[in-house]
Design a protein around this motif. Structure first.
Motif, short mmCIF file in Angstrom:
data_model
loop_
_atom_site.label_atom_id
_atom_site.label_comp_id
_atom_site.label_asym_id
_atom_site.label_seq_id
_atom_site.Cartn_x
_atom_site.Cartn_y
_atom_site.Cartn_z
N THR A 194 0.84 -1.19 0.00
CA THR A 194 0.00 0.00 0.00
C THR A 194 0.88 1.25 0.00
N LEU A 195 1.93 1.19 -0.80
CA LEU A 195 2.80 2.35 -0.98
C LEU A 195 2.00 3.57 -1.41
N ALA A 196 1.01 3.36 -2.27
CA ALA A 196 0.24 4.47 -2.82
C ALA A 196 -1.21 4.47 -2.35
N GLY A 197 -1.76 3.31 -1.98
CA GLY A 197 -3.15 3.28 -1.56
C GLY A 197 -3.69 1.86 -1.54
N ALA A 198 -5.01 1.76 -1.41
CA ALA A 198 -5.68 0.46 -1.34
C ALA A 198 -7.07 0.57 -1.95
N VAL A 199 -7.51 -0.53 -2.56
CA VAL A 199 -8.86 -0.63 -3.14
C VAL A 199 -9.56 -1.78 -2.43
N ARG A 200 -10.78 -1.49 -1.93
CA ARG A 200 -11.53 -2.50 -1.18
C ARG A 200 -12.88 -2.77 -1.86
N TYR A 201 -13.11 -4.04 -2.25
CA TYR A 201 -14.41 -4.47 -2.72
C TYR A 201 -15.23 -4.92 -1.50
N ILE A 202 -16.39 -4.32 -1.29
CA ILE A 202 -17.25 -4.71 -0.18
C ILE A 202 -18.51 -5.36 -0.76
N PRO A 203 -18.64 -6.68 -0.64
CA PRO A 203 -19.79 -7.37 -1.23
C PRO A 203 -21.07 -7.13 -0.45
N ARG A 204 -22.20 -7.35 -1.09
CA ARG A 204 -23.49 -7.25 -0.39
C ARG A 204 -23.61 -8.41 0.59
N ALA A 205 -24.07 -8.11 1.78
CA ALA A 205 -24.20 -9.11 2.84
C ALA A 205 -25.56 -9.81 2.74
N PRO A 206 -25.63 -11.06 3.14
CA PRO A 206 -26.93 -11.73 3.20
C PRO A 206 -27.87 -11.00 4.16
N ASP A 207 -29.15 -11.04 3.84
CA ASP A 207 -30.20 -10.39 4.63
C ASP A 207 -31.03 -11.47 5.32
N THR A 208 -31.12 -11.41 6.63
CA THR A 208 -31.85 -12.44 7.38
C THR A 208 -33.36 -12.19 7.42
N HIS A 209 -33.84 -11.14 6.75
CA HIS A 209 -35.26 -10.80 6.83
C HIS A 209 -36.05 -11.08 5.56
N ASP A 210 -35.52 -10.67 4.40
CA ASP A 210 -36.33 -10.68 3.19
C ASP A 210 -35.71 -11.53 2.09
N PHE A 211 -36.58 -12.28 1.42
CA PHE A 211 -36.19 -13.01 0.22
C PHE A 211 -36.10 -12.02 -0.94
N SER A 212 -35.08 -12.18 -1.80
CA SER A 212 -34.96 -11.27 -2.93
C SER A 212 -34.30 -11.96 -4.11
N ILE A 213 -34.62 -11.46 -5.29
CA ILE A 213 -34.00 -11.90 -6.54
C ILE A 213 -33.62 -10.65 -7.31
N ASP A 214 -32.43 -10.66 -7.85
CA ASP A 214 -31.96 -9.57 -8.70
C ASP A 214 -31.34 -10.20 -9.94
N ALA A 215 -32.01 -10.05 -11.09
CA ALA A 215 -31.55 -10.67 -12.33
C ALA A 215 -31.33 -9.60 -13.39
N LYS A 216 -30.29 -9.79 -14.21
CA LYS A 216 -29.99 -8.81 -15.25
C LYS A 216 -29.49 -9.50 -16.50
N GLY A 217 -29.91 -8.98 -17.64
CA GLY A 217 -29.42 -9.44 -18.93
C GLY A 217 -28.97 -8.26 -19.75
N ASN A 218 -27.88 -8.44 -20.51
CA ASN A 218 -27.28 -7.35 -21.26
C ASN A 218 -26.85 -7.88 -22.62
N LEU A 219 -27.37 -7.28 -23.69
CA LEU A 219 -27.02 -7.66 -25.05
C LEU A 219 -26.43 -6.44 -25.74
N TYR A 220 -25.25 -6.61 -26.38
CA TYR A 220 -24.58 -5.43 -26.93
C TYR A 220 -23.74 -5.79 -28.14
#
Length: 789
Positions: free
Chosen positions: A165-191
Motif C-alpha cells: 500500500t505504498l500508494a493506496g488500497a482498493v476494497r471491494y465490499i460485497p453485499r451481505a446476506p439479509d436475514t429478513h427478506d427473500f430477494s431476486i436480482d436478475a440482469k441481462g445485457n445484449l450489446y
C-alpha cells in the motif's frame, strides 16, 4: 533534449483546479433544495457508510481521503472492472491493456515501471496498490456485480493495511446476506462492439434467502460474460516451423498458403460467482462464510502493430495467438464479536490462483541471432503455467464508546506460495539443422518457486482533546522472510542449469499521524502524515559464473540479485464539506509523497530475464477534488479532478532499461491531469414508471511510457471518453439503452518495449513492439428485474 517541464502555463494547476471547481459550485448552489421526495427516497450523499478506518463511519465523517462508489452507481453506469471504475476516482489510474493482461494500477503517479505489457504471466496490480475483497488482501480484477460499494483509499496506508500500500488500497465490499427478506436480482445485457463481427452478452443473478429470521441467511450470485472481441489477427502462422511466417504479402496465394486469419480474437469468456452464509450465532456474535470463484478465459491480446508492421488500428501482427486462462477462488470466514467495550474481528482467507497462457516468442529469440535467424521458417511460442496459494489471517480489536479515547489493535499473518513454469518451443528447428533431441521442439524450460511469510502487529490510538479537535497516532511493526528457487535447462545447447536458491528477510516500523478539525457540523479538515512500504526480496535468477562461458547465458550479476524494500511518506492536507442536508458535497486535498529506494522492472544483462531492481527516489505532489450535488429538480451531478506532478528527485543509474535517469524526470504511466463529469436526469412518469437518463465523460492527459522519455520512451496522447444512457422502469424492473465510448474514440493506452525494437532481423520483421488499444464504442440494451429489494 526534451524537458517534460517545458510549456507549462504560468498559472499553478492546483490553484486553477480549486478555482474552477469552487466557481462552478457557486453557480450550482441556487438550484439546490431540500425536497427529499424528488430524489425517490435516496439517502443524502454524505450518509454513505464506509469502513476504511476499520470503523463504520460516513464518507464525510472520515478524516482520510477515501473515495467510495456505491453498488447502485456501479450498476447504473456499467462500471464492471477496475479500469472503468478508476475513471471516476481522482488520483487513481489503471492502464487499460484489455482483459488478457493484469492491469497496471497507480495512485498519485507513484509508478516508475515502463508501460510495458508483461512478457511473462503476472498476477499483480503493479505492487503499489493493494486490493482487498472484504477484509482479505488478494489481487483480483473482480467483475463488479452484487457489490455493496468499492472504497478507494488514496495515499500510503501501511499502518492499517500493510504491505503493497505504498500508494493506496482498493476494497471491494460485497453485499451481505439479509436475514429478513427473500430477494431476486436478475440482469441481462445484449450489446454490439464497433469493429467487431460478433455480439456480446452478459447475464447475472443474485438470490437472497433468509433461512431463520434474524439468525441465518444465504446469498448466491452468478455472472456469465461472453464478449466478442474486436482485434483481428490476419498474420497467424498456419503450420509453425513449416509455413513461411513472412510470405509475399502482395501475393494472395502465397499468403493463403502460409498464413491464416482469426477475427475478433481478443474475446473474453468469464464466469464468476459467490456463495455467502451469514450466521448470527448470538446477539453479539456474527459469522460470515464466503466463497468466491472467477474463471476468465481470453483469446488474445488487445493490441495493434501499426508502427511495427503497418496493420490497421484494430489488427495485430502476432504469428501466434496469446490466450490466457485465469482461475481464482477464495474462501473466507469473518467473525465479528461485540465485547461491549470493543468489537473483535477475525478475518481468515484462503485463496488459490491458477493461470495458463501462451505467447509469441519469435522476436525475442531472433534477437539472440544464431541459430534462430538462420531458419527461414522460424517461429517460436512459449507456454506458461502459474499457481499461487495464499493464507491470510487478521485479528483486530476496535474500541467502542463515546469517550475522548479510541483505539485499534491487531495482528496480521500472510503465507504465500507461487510456483510457475515457462517452456519455449521452436517447431522444426532441430530438423532444419539435422539433429534431434529427446525433448523434441522444447528449446528452453524454467521453473520458479517463491514463498513469503509476513507477520505484523499494528495499532492506532485516537484522542479528542477538544470538542472540534482530535489526533490519531498509528504504527505497524512488520517482519517478513522470502525464499526463492529457480532452475532452468536449454536442451538445444545441452545446458542443464543448477538449481538456484535465494532468500532474504527484513523487519521495520511504519508510522502515522492524523489531526482532524470539525469546523462546522457537516465540515471537517484534516492533516495526515502516513507511510507505506513494499516487501523486498531476491530475484530468481542464478548468479553468473566468472568468467562467463561463451554462447547464450541466463544469469544475474552480483548487483542484480538482492531487492531492497521501498517506502513512501505522505504529507496531506484535506477538507470535506456537505451543505443543504447532504445534497452538495465537496472534498479537496493537496498532498506530497516522498518515495525512497524505488523498486522497478529491469532485466539481466545476460539473457534479458525480467528482474526487479532498486533505483533512486521520487516525489509526487498534487491536488484531488470531488464534487457531488443534487438539485431541487430531477438533476444530479458528480465531478472529479486530479492534478499530479510526479518526478524523480535523485539520480537513478540504469533505472530505465539500463539507461540513467535524473532528478526532474517525469514518472511514467500516469497522466498529470484527469477528470470526470456525470449528469443524471430522473423523473417520474405516468402509471408508476420512471425515466432515467445520464451523460458522462472521463478525460485524461498524456502519459509517458518511460521515466523522463529515457531509453526511447514515448508520449501517449490523452483522450476523452463519452457515454450516455436512457431507460425506463418500475419498482421491479428497468430497461436501459446505452452507449459507451459514444464517439468511438481510438486511443492507444500502453506499449510493449519501445520503437527501437522495430527492426528487420535477417529478413524477419520484428513484431515485439506493439500498443494496447482502447475499447471502441459499445451499444447495448440492458434489462433488470428485482424482487424484494
Amino acid at each position: 533534449m526534451f524537458d517534460p517541464r517545458a510549456g507549462r502555463s504560468s498559472l499553478n494547476p492546483l490553484a486553477a483546479a480549486v478555482a474552477a471547481v469552487v466557481g462552478s459550485s457557486c453557480i450550482a448552489l441556487p438550484a439546490l433544495a431540500q425536497d427529499t421526495d424528488v430524489r425517490g427516497g435516496r439517502a443524502p450523499l454524505d450518509e454513505m457508510v464506509v469502513t476504511a478506518s476499520r470503523r463504520e463511519t460516513t464518507v464525510q465523517e472520515t478524516p482520510l481521503n477515501v473515495q467510495a462508489l456505491s453498488g447502485e452507481m456501479l450498476e447504473s453506469e456499467r462500471l464492471s472492472n477496475l479500469t472503468e471504475l478508476s475513471r471516476f476516482i481522482p488520483g487513481l489510474t489503471v492502464v487499460d491493456q484489455g482483459p488478457r493482461a493484469s492491469d497496471l494500477m497507480t495512485v498519485r503517479g507513484l509508478n516508475v515501471t515502463s508501460l510495458n505489457a508483461s512478457e511473462f504471466l503476472d498476477n499483480s496490480s503493479g505492487g503499489t496498490v493493494q486490493t482487498y475483497l472484504g477484509d482479505v488482501p488478494v489481487y483480483l480484477d473482480l467483475k463488479l456485480r452484487d457489490v455493496d460499494r468499492v472504497e478507494v483509499l488514496l495515499g500510503p496506508q501501511g499502518t492499517l493495511y500493510g504491505a503493497s500500500t505504498l500508494a493506496g488500497a482498493v476494497r471491494y465490499i460485497p453485499r451481505a446476506p439479509d436475514t429478513h427478506d427473500f430477494s431476486i436480482d436478475a440482469k441481462g445485457n445484449l450489446y454490439g462492439v464497433a469493429h467487431s463481427d460478433g455480439t456480446g452478452y452478459e447475464t447475472d443473478l443474485a438470490v437472497n434467502v433468509p433461512i431463520v429470521r434474524d439468525k441465518l441467511a444465504f446469498r448466491a450470485s452468478l455472472l456469465r460474460l461472453d464478449d466478442p472481441g474486436f482485434i483481428d489477427y490476419p498474420y497467424l502462422v498456419r503450420d509453425p516451423g513449416v509455413s513461411n511466417p513472412q510470405p509475399n504479402l502482395g501475393d494472395p496465394a502465397d499468403v493463403a498458403a502460409n498464413l491464416r486469419r482469426e477475427n475478433d480474437a481478443d474475446w473474453e469468456h468469464t464466469v464468476s460467482g459467490r456463495l455467502s452464509l451469514l450466521w448470527n450465532a448470538t446477539d453479539a456474535v456474527k459469522v460470515t462464510f464466503d466463497y468466491y470463484y472467477q474463471d476468465q478465459d481470453v483469446g488474445a491480446r488487445t493490441v495493434d502493430h501499426r508502427d511495427a508492421f503497418g496493420t490497421s488500428k484494430y489488427e495485430s501482427a502476432d504469428r501466434f495467438l496469446e490466450p490466457n486462462d485465469r482461475q481464482t477462488d477464495l474462501f473466507s470466514v469473518d467473525v465479528v464479536a461485540d465485547l461491549g467495550f470493543a468489537e473483535l474481528t477475525s478475518a481468515t482467507g484462503v485463496s488459490n490462483y491458477d493461470q495458463l497462457g501462451q505467447r509469441d516468442q519469435t522476436d525475442l529469440l531472433l534477437g539472440f541471432g544464431d541459430p534462430y535467424d538462420l531458419f527461414p521458417s522460424f517461429a517460436a511460442y512459449t507456454r506458461e503455467i502459474a499457481t499461487e496459494r495464499r493464507v491470510n489471517e487478521e485479528v483486530r480489536l476496535v474500541s467502542k464508546g463515546a469517550g475522548p479515547w479510541s483505539w485499534i489493535g491487531g495482528l496480521f499473518y500472510n503465507d504465500y506460495k507461487d510456483d510457475a513454469s515457462s517452456e519455449e518451443f521452436t517447431p522444426h528447428l532441430p530438423e532444419f539443422f539435422g539433429v534431434s533431441f529427446a525433448t523434441g521442439d522444447l528449446e528452453y524450460r524454467q521453473l520458479t518457486r517463491d514463498t513469503l511469510t509476513e507477520k505484523a502487529v499494528f495499532g492506532e490510538v485516537g484522542y479528542a482533546f477538544a470538542p472540534a479537535w482530535s489526533v490519531t497516532l498509528g504504527g505497524r511493526f512488520f517482519e517478513y522472510d522470502t525464499h526463492q528457487y529457480l532452475s532452468f535447462d536449454i536442451p538445444f545447447a545441452d545446458v542443464i542449469g543448477d538449481a538456484n536458491e535465494n532468500e532474504a528477510d527484513d523487519d521495520g516500523f511504519l508510522g502515522k499521524v492524523n489531526f482532524a478539525y470539525r469546523y462546522a457540523d457537516d465540515s471537517l479538515a484534516y492533516l495526515t502524515v502516513s507511510q507505506g512500504y513494499r516487501i523486498g526480496g531476491v530475484n530468481m535468477v542464478p548468479p553468473c559464473a566468472d568468467p562467463l562461458p561463451a554462447g547464450q547465458n541466463v544469469c544475474a550479476l552480483p548487483d542484480e540479485v538482492l531487492v531492497k524494500p521501498d517506502r513512501t511518506t505522505n504529507y496531506e492536507l484535506g477538507m470535506k464539506t456537505a451543505w443543504l442536508d447532504g445534497r452538495f458535497n465537496f472534498d479537496a486535498d493537496v498532498f506530497n509523497v516522498d518515495w525512497e529506494d524505488i523498486q522497478t522492472l529491469g532485466e539481466t544483462q545476460n539473457g534479458a530475464i525480467p528482474i526487479t531492481v532498486n533505483g533512486g527516489s521520487a516525489r509526487s505532489r498534487g491536488v484531488e477534488l470531488a464534487l457531488s450535488a443534487e438539485t431541487e429538480g430531477p438533476w444530479s451531478f458528480r465531478a472529479t479532478y486530479a492534478y499530479t506532478q510526479a518526478e524523480l528527485t535523485s539520480f537513478a543509474p540504469g533505472l530505465v532499461d539500463g539507461e540513467d535517469a535524473f532528478a526532474g524526470d517525469r514518472l511514467a504511466g500516469t497522466p498529470e491531469q484527469q477528470g470526470s463529469f456525470l449528469a443524471t436526469y430522473s423523473r417520474p412518469l405516468r402509471n408508476g414508471m420512471r425515466l432515467r437518463a445520464s451523460y458522462g465523460l472521463t478525460a485524461t492527459s498524456d502519459v509517458l511510457t518511460k521515466v523522463g522519455l529515457r531509453a526511447n520512451g514515448e508520449t501517449l496522447g490523452g483522450y476523452t471518453i463519452h457515454s450516455a444512457s436512457i431507460g425506463v422502469g418500475r419498482e421491479q424492473w428497468t430497461a436501459n439503452l446505452y452507449a459507451d465510448n459514444l464517439t468511438d474514440k481510438f486511443a492507444e493506452t500502453g506499449v510493449r518495449v519501445d520503437p527501437s525494437y522495430i527492426e528487420n532481423i535477417n529478413g524477419f520483421d520484428s513484431r515485439r513492439y506493439f500498443r494496447d488499444v482502447l475499447r471502441p464504442r459499445s451499444i447495448g440494451i440492458e434489462f433488470r428485474y428485482r424482487l424484494g429489494e
